[in-house]
Scaffold this active site. Structure first.
Site, PDB file in Angstrom:
ATOM      1  N   LEU A  15      38.398  40.552  34.644  1.00  0.00           N
ATOM      2  CA  LEU A  15      37.978  41.034  33.330  1.00  0.00           C
ATOM      3  C   LEU A  15      38.138  39.948  32.269  1.00  0.00           C
ATOM      4  CD1 LEU A  15      37.002  43.465  31.623  1.00  0.00           C
ATOM      5  CD2 LEU A  15      39.403  44.085  31.337  1.00  0.00           C
ATOM      6  N   THR A  29      43.251  40.903  43.042  1.00  0.00           N
ATOM      7  CA  THR A  29      42.165  40.932  44.014  1.00  0.00           C
ATOM      8  C   THR A  29      42.398  39.847  45.056  1.00  0.00           C
ATOM      9  OG1 THR A  29      40.742  41.596  42.184  1.00  0.00           O
ATOM     10  CG2 THR A  29      39.657  41.022  44.236  1.00  0.00           C
ATOM     11  N   MET A  63      37.016  43.594  41.322  1.00  0.00           N
ATOM     12  CA  MET A  63      37.561  42.954  40.131  1.00  0.00           C
ATOM     13  C   MET A  63      38.910  43.560  39.754  1.00  0.00           C
ATOM     14  SD  MET A  63      35.950  44.799  36.811  1.00  0.00           S
ATOM     15  CE  MET A  63      37.430  44.355  35.937  1.00  0.00           C
ATOM     16  N   CYS A  64      39.703  42.758  39.040  1.00  0.00           N
ATOM     17  CA  CYS A  64      40.937  43.233  38.417  1.00  0.00           C
ATOM     18  C   CYS A  64      40.990  42.554  37.043  1.00  0.00           C
ATOM     19  CB  CYS A  64      42.157  42.940  39.286  1.00  0.00           C
ATOM     20  SG  CYS A  64      42.429  41.193  39.636  1.00  0.00           S
ATOM     21  N   ARG A  65      42.153  42.422  36.462  1.00  0.00           N
ATOM     22  CA  ARG A  65      42.232  41.827  35.126  1.00  0.00           C
ATOM     23  C   ARG A  65      41.988  40.317  35.158  1.00  0.00           C
ATOM     24  NH1 ARG A  65      46.045  39.226  32.592  1.00  0.00           N
ATOM     25  NH2 ARG A  65      47.632  39.840  34.060  1.00  0.00           N
TER      26      ARG A  65
END
Length: 108
Positions: free
Chosen positions: A93, A71, A64-66
Site C-alpha cells: 500500500l 506478503t 498486497m499488505c502495507r
C-alpha cells in the site's frame, strides 16, 4: 519452491483496471478499515487457510499488505493457494500511495 512475482504499483493498477487481475489484501480488518485500495478482496493473513480466494479462472492473483514485508514472509504459503503464477504488489500500500494512486479511507 513457490514464489510471488513482484509488480510495480502502476502494473498492478493496469491489470486491475483491465479486469485481468484481482488484488487480495492480506492485512487485518482494522488496518483495511483505515485505508484500502478500492475493489481489493480482503482475506486477512490471520485466517488465510480458512479463506476461500474465490478467484475467477483466468484472472491473476496479486497479493498486497502495507509495505510488502508480510506478503514476502508468507510468499510460499500465499503462492501455494493459486494455480500457476501469483504476484505481489511490490512495496504494498505504501508504494501504491507513493505513486499517487487512489485509496479509500474510513470504514469499508
Amino acid at each position: 519452491m513457490a514464489v510471488l512475482t513482484p509488480l510495480s504499483a502502476a502494473e498492478v493498477a493496469a491489470r486491475i483496471q483491465s479486469g485481468k487481475a484481482v488484488l487480495v489484501d492480506i492485512r487485518e480488518p482494522a488496518e483495511v478499515a483505515q485505508e484500502r485500495i478500492a475493489g481489493s478482496v480482503v482475506k486477512p493473513l490471520s485466517v488465510f487457510e480458512a479463506a476461500d480466494l474465490d478467484v475467477h479462472p483466468g484472472r491473476e492473483v496479486i497479493y498486497m499488505c502495507r509495505s510488502g514485508a508480510r506478503t514476502g514472509m508468507n510468499c510460499v504459503r500465499l503462492a501455494a493457494c493459486v494455480p500457476g503464477e501469483a504476484f505481489v504488489l511490490d512495496g504494498g500500500l505504501n508504494a501504491w500511495k507513493a505513486q499517487g494512486l487512489p485509496t479509500v479511507t474510513g470504514a469499508a
